[in-house]
Design an enzyme around this catalytic site. Sequence first.
Site, PDB file in Angstrom:
ATOM      1  N   HIS A   1       0.844  -1.202   0.000  1.00 38.46           N
ATOM      2  CA  HIS A   1       0.000   0.000   0.000  1.00 38.46           C
ATOM      3  C   HIS A   1       0.875   1.246   0.000  1.00 38.46           C
ATOM      4  O   HIS A   1       2.098   1.154   0.090  1.00 38.46           O
ATOM      5  CB  HIS A   1      -0.996  -0.014   1.165  1.00 38.46           C
ATOM      6  CG  HIS A   1      -0.398   0.063   2.541  1.00 38.46           C
ATOM      7  ND1 HIS A   1       0.413  -0.925   3.065  1.00 38.46           N
ATOM      8  CD2 HIS A   1      -0.501   1.005   3.515  1.00 38.46           C
ATOM      9  CE1 HIS A   1       0.768  -0.591   4.295  1.00 38.46           C
ATOM     10  NE2 HIS A   1       0.235   0.586   4.585  1.00 38.46           N
TER      11      HIS A   1
ATOM     12  N   HIS B   1       1.386   3.881   1.986  1.00 35.79           N
ATOM     13  CA  HIS B   1       1.944   4.624   3.124  1.00 35.79           C
ATOM     14  C   HIS B   1       3.469   4.693   3.038  1.00 35.79           C
ATOM     15  O   HIS B   1       4.127   3.739   2.614  1.00 35.79           O
ATOM     16  CB  HIS B   1       1.511   3.994   4.452  1.00 35.79           C
ATOM     17  CG  HIS B   1       0.080   4.296   4.799  1.00 35.79           C
ATOM     18  ND1 HIS B   1      -0.664   3.528   5.654  1.00 35.79           N
ATOM     19  CD2 HIS B   1      -0.732   5.305   4.385  1.00 35.79           C
ATOM     20  CE1 HIS B   1      -1.879   4.047   5.775  1.00 35.79           C
ATOM     21  NE2 HIS B   1      -1.944   5.121   5.009  1.00 35.79           N
TER      22      HIS B   1
ATOM     23  N   ASP C   1       5.838   4.446   5.031  1.00 36.16           N
ATOM     24  CA  ASP C   1       6.673   3.441   5.696  1.00 36.16           C
ATOM     25  C   ASP C   1       6.629   2.080   4.983  1.00 36.16           C
ATOM     26  O   ASP C   1       7.077   1.072   5.530  1.00 36.16           O
ATOM     27  CB  ASP C   1       6.289   3.304   7.178  1.00 36.16           C
ATOM     28  CG  ASP C   1       4.850   2.864   7.377  1.00 36.16           C
ATOM     29  OD1 ASP C   1       3.968   3.307   6.631  1.00 36.16           O
ATOM     30  OD2 ASP C   1       4.611   2.042   8.297  1.00 36.16           O
ATOM     31  N   HIS C   2       6.100   2.076   3.749  1.00 33.51           N
ATOM     32  CA  HIS C   2       6.098   0.846   2.945  1.00 33.51           C
ATOM     33  C   HIS C   2       6.667   1.073   1.548  1.00 33.51           C
ATOM     34  O   HIS C   2       6.877   0.125   0.803  1.00 33.51           O
ATOM     35  CB  HIS C   2       4.675   0.270   2.864  1.00 33.51           C
ATOM     36  CG  HIS C   2       4.133  -0.098   4.216  1.00 33.51           C
ATOM     37  ND1 HIS C   2       4.064  -1.396   4.677  1.00 33.51           N
ATOM     38  CD2 HIS C   2       3.706   0.684   5.252  1.00 33.51           C
ATOM     39  CE1 HIS C   2       3.610  -1.399   5.925  1.00 33.51           C
ATOM     40  NE2 HIS C   2       3.377  -0.140   6.288  1.00 33.51           N
TER      41      HIS C   2
ATOM     42  N   HIS D   1      -7.449  -0.832   5.637  1.00 29.84           N
ATOM     43  CA  HIS D   1      -6.412   0.074   6.167  1.00 29.84           C
ATOM     44  C   HIS D   1      -6.245   1.237   5.194  1.00 29.84           C
ATOM     45  O   HIS D   1      -6.283   2.401   5.581  1.00 29.84           O
ATOM     46  CB  HIS D   1      -5.123  -0.716   6.350  1.00 29.84           C
ATOM     47  CG  HIS D   1      -3.947   0.091   6.794  1.00 29.84           C
ATOM     48  ND1 HIS D   1      -3.853   0.638   8.044  1.00 29.84           N
ATOM     49  CD2 HIS D   1      -2.804   0.427   6.148  1.00 29.84           C
ATOM     50  CE1 HIS D   1      -2.692   1.283   8.151  1.00 29.84           C
ATOM     51  NE2 HIS D   1      -2.046   1.176   7.009  1.00 29.84           N
TER      52      HIS D   1
ATOM     53  N   ASP E   1      -0.293  -3.988   6.129  1.00 29.12           N
ATOM     54  CA  ASP E   1      -0.946  -3.483   7.340  1.00 29.12           C
ATOM     55  C   ASP E   1      -2.413  -3.908   7.404  1.00 29.12           C
ATOM     56  O   ASP E   1      -3.235  -3.239   8.046  1.00 29.12           O
ATOM     57  CB  ASP E   1      -0.841  -1.952   7.414  1.00 29.12           C
ATOM     58  CG  ASP E   1       0.578  -1.482   7.684  1.00 29.12           C
ATOM     59  OD1 ASP E   1       1.477  -2.331   7.841  1.00 29.12           O
ATOM     60  OD2 ASP E   1       0.785  -0.243   7.733  1.00 29.12           O
TER      61      ASP E   1
ATOM     62  N   HIS F   1       4.386  -4.787  10.458  1.00 26.65           N
ATOM     63  CA  HIS F   1       4.886  -4.163  11.689  1.00 26.65           C
ATOM     64  C   HIS F   1       5.067  -5.187  12.800  1.00 26.65           C
ATOM     65  O   HIS F   1       4.349  -6.184  12.862  1.00 26.65           O
ATOM     66  CB  HIS F   1       3.902  -3.093  12.193  1.00 26.65           C
ATOM     67  CG  HIS F   1       3.830  -1.886  11.317  1.00 26.65           C
ATOM     68  ND1 HIS F   1       4.590  -0.761  11.542  1.00 26.65           N
ATOM     69  CD2 HIS F   1       3.084  -1.623  10.214  1.00 26.65           C
ATOM     70  CE1 HIS F   1       4.309   0.147  10.610  1.00 26.65           C
ATOM     71  NE2 HIS F   1       3.399  -0.349   9.787  1.00 26.65           N
TER      72      HIS F   1
HETATM   73 FE    FE Z   1       2.624   0.718   8.058  1.00 27.26          FE
HETATM   74 ZN    ZN Z   2       0.123   1.582   6.554  1.00 27.76          ZN
END
Ligand code: FE
Ligand code: ZN
Length: 256
Positions: A57, A59, A61-62, A115, A134, A172
């Site tokens: 996805h 975001h 942090d990905h 998410h 996530d 995570h």
């Molecule tokens: Fe994340």
């Molecule tokens: Zn995320």
Amino acid sequence: MTDPHIQPIKVLSDNYTYIIRLDNEGFTAVVDPATVAEPVEAIEAGGGRLDVILNTHHHHDHIGGNAALKARYGATVIGPEADRGRIPELDRGVRDGDRVALGPLTVEVMATPGHTAGHVSFYLPDAGALFAGDTLFSLGCGRLFEGTPAQMWRSLERLRALPGATRLYCGHEYSQSNAAFALSIDPDNPALQRRAAEITALRRDGRPTLPVPLATEAAANPFLRADDPGLAAAIGRAGADPVTVFADLRRRKDRF
Ligand code: FE
Ligand code: ZN
């Protein structure tokens, strides 16, 4: 069958980036590279090749490593077509039911919205592995930033329906705090007690709590048990439909 080596790399405060390597073929993929330095180190140690970047996805942090890793290795970036405008350097947009080849392995793309609206999970049936980003965490699930409880419950039901031996790799390391919440809801569940104890022991040794078999999660994770009458009763919602139970659980977790 070519058994891939799957290496979790802990990045940022609690993210996992995964390297998938097929030693016979030299083929290497990375899932959700949040950063650059750590995956580069792992890739260089493994022969200096990167063929594919998979994003679950949009975001940051990905996807944070996409551009630099693609520039360095010429890797193909594969991620949700629905997020084409939000995933840097996306080469191949994928949708539910699409199949992607990772060398000799097949990846089945599953749309798992909730998410984020475009979130996808990557299922590797030959390897018995699921990269759920996530959507599904051990003993938890992602927050609903862009989706409804009904969408997320449907996504979780579909993941739960995969073979129980499938190993879950998620985005995570939230297992310890998820366990605390899960035990507050479902304290007498022996499968949850066992999994929580395992998580405590792994974290005490500084080890990742992933992967975990989906069968373990199906028995222990309250977010996968929203259709269990006992769980509904435990939160005062006996007889309620699973979406209502799930939505209630998610709200409680947001406030936990
Ligand atoms: Fe994340
Ligand atoms: Zn995320």
